[in-house]
Design a protein around this motif. Structure first.
Motif, PDB file in Angstrom:
ATOM      1  N   CYS A 108     -39.888 -32.886 -84.476  1.00  0.00           N
ATOM      2  CA  CYS A 108     -40.149 -33.859 -83.374  1.00  0.00           C
ATOM      3  C   CYS A 108     -41.548 -34.179 -83.328  1.00  0.00           C
ATOM      4  O   CYS A 108     -42.314 -33.647 -83.618  1.00  0.00           O
ATOM      5  CB  CYS A 108     -39.410 -33.611 -82.127  1.00  0.00           C
ATOM      6  N   PHE A 109     -41.875 -35.113 -82.444  1.00  0.00           N
ATOM      7  CA  PHE A 109     -43.371 -35.325 -82.014  1.00  0.00           C
ATOM      8  C   PHE A 109     -43.655 -35.761 -80.709  1.00  0.00           C
ATOM      9  O   PHE A 109     -44.680 -35.810 -80.165  1.00  0.00           O
ATOM     10  CB  PHE A 109     -43.950 -36.484 -82.838  1.00  0.00           C
ATOM     11  N   ASP A 110     -42.379 -35.755 -79.808  1.00  0.00           N
ATOM     12  CA  ASP A 110     -42.850 -36.015 -78.369  1.00  0.00           C
ATOM     13  C   ASP A 110     -41.321 -35.192 -77.651  1.00  0.00           C
ATOM     14  O   ASP A 110     -40.418 -35.038 -78.426  1.00  0.00           O
ATOM     15  CB  ASP A 110     -42.933 -37.353 -78.041  1.00  0.00           C
ATOM     16  N   ALA A 111     -41.345 -35.288 -76.388  1.00  0.00           N
ATOM     17  CA  ALA A 111     -40.124 -34.886 -75.612  1.00  0.00           C
ATOM     18  C   ALA A 111     -38.856 -35.735 -75.934  1.00  0.00           C
ATOM     19  O   ALA A 111     -37.715 -35.157 -76.040  1.00  0.00           O
ATOM     20  CB  ALA A 111     -40.633 -35.056 -74.031  1.00  0.00           C
ATOM     21  N   ALA A 135     -48.408 -40.046 -83.614  1.00  0.00           N
ATOM     22  CA  ALA A 135     -47.710 -40.717 -82.228  1.00  0.00           C
ATOM     23  C   ALA A 135     -48.658 -40.562 -81.316  1.00  0.00           C
ATOM     24  O   ALA A 135     -48.901 -41.665 -80.486  1.00  0.00           O
ATOM     25  CB  ALA A 135     -46.618 -39.909 -81.870  1.00  0.00           C
ATOM     26  N   ARG A 136     -49.461 -39.651 -81.356  1.00  0.00           N
ATOM     27  CA  ARG A 136     -50.467 -39.444 -79.809  1.00  0.00           C
ATOM     28  C   ARG A 136     -52.030 -40.017 -80.206  1.00  0.00           C
ATOM     29  O   ARG A 136     -52.494 -40.816 -79.278  1.00  0.00           O
ATOM     30  CB  ARG A 136     -50.640 -37.987 -79.708  1.00  0.00           C
ATOM     31  N   LEU A 137     -52.320 -39.844 -81.248  1.00  0.00           N
ATOM     32  CA  LEU A 137     -53.573 -40.398 -81.673  1.00  0.00           C
ATOM     33  C   LEU A 137     -53.672 -41.613 -82.469  1.00  0.00           C
ATOM     34  O   LEU A 137     -54.627 -42.254 -82.817  1.00  0.00           O
ATOM     35  CB  LEU A 137     -54.529 -39.218 -82.441  1.00  0.00           C
ATOM     36  N   ALA A 138     -52.700 -41.949 -83.005  1.00  0.00           N
ATOM     37  CA  ALA A 138     -52.414 -42.995 -84.426  1.00  0.00           C
ATOM     38  C   ALA A 138     -53.633 -42.665 -85.377  1.00  0.00           C
ATOM     39  O   ALA A 138     -54.474 -43.602 -85.929  1.00  0.00           O
ATOM     40  CB  ALA A 138     -52.872 -44.408 -83.654  1.00  0.00           C
ATOM     41  N   LEU A 139     -53.986 -41.404 -85.686  1.00  0.00           N
ATOM     42  CA  LEU A 139     -54.707 -41.038 -86.631  1.00  0.00           C
ATOM     43  C   LEU A 139     -54.256 -40.077 -87.619  1.00  0.00           C
ATOM     44  O   LEU A 139     -53.021 -39.606 -87.435  1.00  0.00           O
ATOM     45  CB  LEU A 139     -55.972 -40.254 -86.031  1.00  0.00           C
ATOM     46  N   SER A 146     -56.552 -31.723 -81.681  1.00  0.00           N
ATOM     47  CA  SER A 146     -57.153 -30.408 -81.125  1.00  0.00           C
ATOM     48  C   SER A 146     -56.079 -29.354 -80.655  1.00  0.00           C
ATOM     49  O   SER A 146     -54.889 -29.768 -80.360  1.00  0.00           O
ATOM     50  CB  SER A 146     -58.150 -30.544 -79.977  1.00  0.00           C
ATOM     51  N   TYR A 147     -56.344 -27.980 -80.386  1.00  0.00           N
ATOM     52  CA  TYR A 147     -55.528 -27.096 -79.907  1.00  0.00           C
ATOM     53  C   TYR A 147     -55.142 -27.537 -78.491  1.00  0.00           C
ATOM     54  O   TYR A 147     -53.948 -27.704 -78.294  1.00  0.00           O
ATOM     55  CB  TYR A 147     -56.480 -25.880 -79.939  1.00  0.00           C
ATOM     56  N   GLY A 148     -56.149 -28.063 -77.738  1.00  0.00           N
ATOM     57  CA  GLY A 148     -55.422 -28.383 -76.486  1.00  0.00           C
ATOM     58  C   GLY A 148     -54.586 -29.457 -76.223  1.00  0.00           C
ATOM     59  O   GLY A 148     -53.652 -29.560 -75.598  1.00  0.00           O
ATOM     60  N   VAL A 151     -51.080 -28.356 -77.774  1.00  0.00           N
ATOM     61  CA  VAL A 151     -50.548 -27.487 -76.612  1.00  0.00           C
ATOM     62  C   VAL A 151     -49.700 -28.165 -75.658  1.00  0.00           C
ATOM     63  O   VAL A 151     -48.681 -27.969 -74.993  1.00  0.00           O
ATOM     64  CB  VAL A 151     -51.568 -26.276 -75.868  1.00  0.00           C
ATOM     65  N   ASP A 152     -50.656 -29.186 -75.222  1.00  0.00           N
ATOM     66  CA  ASP A 152     -50.218 -30.297 -74.004  1.00  0.00           C
ATOM     67  C   ASP A 152     -48.802 -30.908 -74.495  1.00  0.00           C
ATOM     68  O   ASP A 152     -47.709 -30.939 -73.648  1.00  0.00           O
ATOM     69  CB  ASP A 152     -51.175 -30.998 -73.470  1.00  0.00           C
ATOM     70  N   GLN A 153     -48.945 -31.436 -75.601  1.00  0.00           N
ATOM     71  CA  GLN A 153     -47.769 -32.069 -76.351  1.00  0.00           C
ATOM     72  C   GLN A 153     -46.664 -31.088 -76.423  1.00  0.00           C
ATOM     73  O   GLN A 153     -45.401 -31.522 -76.353  1.00  0.00           O
ATOM     74  CB  GLN A 153     -48.017 -32.841 -77.568  1.00  0.00           C
ATOM     75  N   GLY A 154     -46.859 -29.918 -76.804  1.00  0.00           N
ATOM     76  CA  GLY A 154     -45.766 -28.915 -77.045  1.00  0.00           C
ATOM     77  C   GLY A 154     -45.145 -28.577 -75.820  1.00  0.00           C
ATOM     78  O   GLY A 154     -43.971 -28.252 -75.712  1.00  0.00           O
ATOM     79  N   GLN A 155     -46.018 -28.497 -74.716  1.00  0.00           N
ATOM     80  CA  GLN A 155     -45.369 -27.915 -73.499  1.00  0.00           C
ATOM     81  C   GLN A 155     -44.233 -29.159 -72.881  1.00  0.00           C
ATOM     82  O   GLN A 155     -43.493 -28.834 -72.348  1.00  0.00           O
ATOM     83  CB  GLN A 155     -46.483 -27.669 -72.253  1.00  0.00           C
ATOM     84  N   GLN A 156     -44.695 -30.458 -73.088  1.00  0.00           N
ATOM     85  CA  GLN A 156     -43.806 -31.475 -72.753  1.00  0.00           C
ATOM     86  C   GLN A 156     -42.702 -31.500 -73.477  1.00  0.00           C
ATOM     87  O   GLN A 156     -41.415 -31.440 -72.978  1.00  0.00           O
ATOM     88  CB  GLN A 156     -44.489 -32.875 -72.854  1.00  0.00           C
ATOM     89  N   ILE A 157     -42.582 -31.078 -74.771  1.00  0.00           N
ATOM     90  CA  ILE A 157     -41.465 -31.107 -75.604  1.00  0.00           C
ATOM     91  C   ILE A 157     -40.539 -29.777 -75.404  1.00  0.00           C
ATOM     92  O   ILE A 157     -39.435 -29.959 -75.096  1.00  0.00           O
ATOM     93  CB  ILE A 157     -42.040 -30.862 -77.186  1.00  0.00           C
ATOM     94  N   THR A 158     -41.358 -28.539 -75.304  1.00  0.00           N
ATOM     95  CA  THR A 158     -40.335 -27.728 -74.692  1.00  0.00           C
ATOM     96  C   THR A 158     -39.470 -27.613 -73.501  1.00  0.00           C
ATOM     97  O   THR A 158     -38.520 -27.104 -73.342  1.00  0.00           O
ATOM     98  CB  THR A 158     -41.042 -26.112 -74.762  1.00  0.00           C
ATOM     99  N   GLN A 159     -40.277 -28.088 -72.599  1.00  0.00           N
ATOM    100  CA  GLN A 159     -39.786 -28.496 -71.063  1.00  0.00           C
ATOM    101  C   GLN A 159     -38.556 -29.395 -71.128  1.00  0.00           C
ATOM    102  O   GLN A 159     -37.832 -29.548 -70.420  1.00  0.00           O
ATOM    103  CB  GLN A 159     -40.759 -28.847 -69.988  1.00  0.00           C
ATOM    104  N   ALA A 160     -38.309 -30.277 -72.249  1.00  0.00           N
ATOM    105  CA  ALA A 160     -37.660 -31.503 -72.264  1.00  0.00           C
ATOM    106  C   ALA A 160     -36.247 -30.803 -72.828  1.00  0.00           C
ATOM    107  O   ALA A 160     -35.332 -31.550 -72.935  1.00  0.00           O
ATOM    108  CB  ALA A 160     -38.163 -32.372 -72.990  1.00  0.00           C
ATOM    109  N   VAL A 161     -36.295 -29.703 -73.638  1.00  0.00           N
ATOM    110  CA  VAL A 161     -35.083 -29.244 -74.281  1.00  0.00           C
ATOM    111  C   VAL A 161     -34.680 -27.768 -73.950  1.00  0.00           C
ATOM    112  O   VAL A 161     -35.512 -27.090 -73.451  1.00  0.00           O
ATOM    113  CB  VAL A 161     -35.318 -29.466 -75.821  1.00  0.00           C
ATOM    114  N   SER A 162     -33.311 -27.537 -74.336  1.00  0.00           N
ATOM    115  CA  SER A 162     -33.243 -25.989 -74.120  1.00  0.00           C
ATOM    116  C   SER A 162     -33.007 -25.214 -75.660  1.00  0.00           C
ATOM    117  O   SER A 162     -32.674 -23.995 -75.431  1.00  0.00           O
ATOM    118  CB  SER A 162     -31.717 -26.034 -73.255  1.00  0.00           C
ATOM    119  N   ILE A 163     -33.226 -26.068 -76.758  1.00  0.00           N
ATOM    120  CA  ILE A 163     -32.938 -25.294 -78.121  1.00  0.00           C
ATOM    121  C   ILE A 163     -34.355 -24.770 -78.443  1.00  0.00           C
ATOM    122  O   ILE A 163     -35.495 -25.179 -77.552  1.00  0.00           O
ATOM    123  CB  ILE A 163     -32.794 -26.397 -79.097  1.00  0.00           C
TER     124      ILE A 163
END
Length: 520
Positions: A108-111, A135-139, A146-148, A151-163
């Motif tokens: 995946c790439f977003d929530a 999806a986030r930078l169009a690059l 970056s790492y930050g 992590v920010d994108q990942g947190q949005q993803i993990t909070q959106a699902v239970s798997i």
């Protein structure tokens, strides 16, 4: 030959599972803890890798579904009382990896894309650095993100699902100390696993040119640093060790590094861009007790195999890194090309508005919102407007609403609760002459089928605007959008003395639907 197994669930079918050989005469006492272990126990549902269960694929999925439901609703026993003890994403991922068969994990790439993966029934998923960068930078995935940001994108993803979600940690974003920070950050973000590679900085996307790897010593040190960060965090995050040395150096170098990663504590091994099925078999032959990951990239260097073929080769988990972002790009391009030509996406090319709302959780939100409603709650203009009238759809079977045939006309009857035909000073308003007459709107699609047939008291338009100044209810909003600002109240005012049946408006809108407005 492997024995056939049967599954015995406890009566409530929610907390325990026991496996016995199909022909076994052993009995299970559902009240005995030694025979019926809670899923929170580390010994429950353990599969011996040396003796895989021989179960049909559909039955394996049934076992997993029952087990998953139990994991979400049961817990360890404490002092005779059952207390909820939800399992961590990492522990759930480890349990999934113990199940028989290949685990499919789309990237995946977003929530939203993660939620769709979960709704499709997959047990876990990856995040794709390639897709997130797109999806986030169009690059391109060449070290820009970056790492930050990850992590920010990942947190949005993990909070959106239970798997469980396995995060793409790239090369750790620096040396061994950076790797430790990356692992700890991914743990806090809710990831069940992290994938770390041995490329130099800036990294290059897999299956592309220009890839270079760090030395053997530094590559192994990164995995050791990741293992140390896991211990220091008190976590059980799954570490997936990836090497890009197959393309950067040689197959032999990639096999050597994979063995070294396993010795350093990696939980899953992955060689990117293997060029043949024979190379894939050679990879799966090393460190046999450590699961192997495959990467099915459409158009890449690695042969595309189906899950059963991958299982036969020796793989345990398979990622699909570009499938979702790829089809998303093409679907958006096609929709934009149509819009530019004056065409909206045709039916069937996109979910209905109701389906979109269901996916995003609108219905669940409204149900939960009722728990917190109070009599003094302030209503929004839309809610206040809706309190003045109700939309009632007639049902053909005892008042129950049925699915409507797309070709059936949509008839909505709008019944106002109250409306006033007097001004504040007691004088008659400008609509007093027609307030009890009916305003009718008909919309006929360009296919000839009737889409809408609405009747309301004509003066109701004024009643709504008096209650909520500047608001537009369902009908007037429809007319305003279609007509680009036609003043329907002015037309009614001019028709005050007209007899019934006057056609006020008759036109085709931008999509070819015919809109007719009558004063009856």
């Amino acid at each position: 030959m492997n024995p056939q197994y049967q599954v015995l669930l406890s009566r409530n079918c929610s907390s325990t599972v026991s496996l016995l050989p199909h022909n076994s005469s052993a009995s299970i006492n559902p009240t005995t803890a030694s025979s019926n272990l809670p899923f929170g126990s580390s010994s429950a549902l353990h599969f011996n890798q040396q003796r895989p269960l021989s179960l049909p694929h559909k039955f394996k999925h049934t076992i997993f579904t029952a087990k998953r439901a139990a994991l979400q609703t049961t817990a360890a026993y404490s002092g005779g009382d059952r207390e909820l003890a939800p399992e961590s994403p990492a522990k759930e991922l480890r349990r999934i990896l113990e199940l028989p068969g290949v685990v499919q994990a789309p990237a995946c790439f977003d929530a939203l894309s993660a939620k769709l993966v979960e709704r499709a029934g997959f047990q876990c998923c990856f995040t794709s650095g390639f897709s997130i960068s797109a999806a986030r930078l169009a690059l391109p995935d060449t070290g820009f993100i970056s790492y930050g940001e990850m992590v920010d994108q990942g947190q949005q993803i993990t909070q959106a699902v239970s798997i469980p979600v396995i995060g793409d940690g790239d090369n750790g974003y620096g040396n061994a100390m950076n790797v430790k920070r990356t692992v700890k950050g991914y743990i806090k973000a809710g990831f069940a696993g992290i994938l770390l590679e041995d490329q130099v900085s800036p990294k290059a996307c897999g299956h592309t040119q220009g890839r270079k790897v760090v030395s053997r010593e530094e590559a192994v040190m990164r995995i050791r640093a990741a293992v140390d960060a896991r211990k220091e965090s008190g976590s059980d995050i799954v570490i997936v060790a990836r090497t890009d040395s197959r393309q950067a150096v040689s197959l032999d170098e990639a096999l050597w590094r994979s063995r070294a990663f396993a010795d350093a504590g990696a939980d899953v091994l992955f060689i990117d861009a293997l060029a043949s099925k024979e190379e894939m078999k050679a990879f799966c032959g090393i460190s046999p007790l450590v699961p192997k990951m495959a990467n099915m990239l459409e158009g890449g260097k690695t042969p595309i195999l189906n899950p059963l073929e991958l299982e036969d080769v020796g793989y345990k988990i398979v990622a699909y890194p570009l499938s979702l972002i790829g089809v998303s790009i093409q679907a958006m391009q096609q929709a934009l090309a149509g819009l530019k030509g004056g065409r909206i996406p045709p039916p069937g090319s996109m979910p209905s508005f109701e389906e979109v709302k269901e996916i995003l959780g609108f219905n669940s939100y409204y149900e939960e919102e009722k728990r917190y409603s109070t009599s003094s709650s302030q209503l929004s203009p839309e809610r206040l407007t809706s309190s003045v009238y109700s939309l009632q759809r007639t049902a053909r079977d005892g008042g129950e609403q049925k699915d409507q045939n797309p070709q059936d006309p949509i008839v909505e009857v709008i019944t106002p609760d109250v409306y006033n035909n007097y001004d504040a000073d007691g004088s008659r308003g400008p609509f007093s002459g027609i307030w009890s007459r009916t305003l009718r709107v008909k919309i006929t699609g360009r296919d000839g089928f009737e889409k809408l047939d609405v009747r309301i008291p004509a003066g109701f338009l004024e009643g709504i605007t008096n209650i909520v100044p500047g608001s537009i209810h369902v009908l007037s909003k429809l007319i305003e959008i279609a007509l680009g600002g036609v003043n329907i109240k002015q037309l009614l005012n001019e028709a005050t003395d007209e007899m019934g049946g006057k056609l006020l408006l008759d036109f085709n809108d931008t999509i070819g639907d015919r809109i007719q407005v009558f004063l009856e």
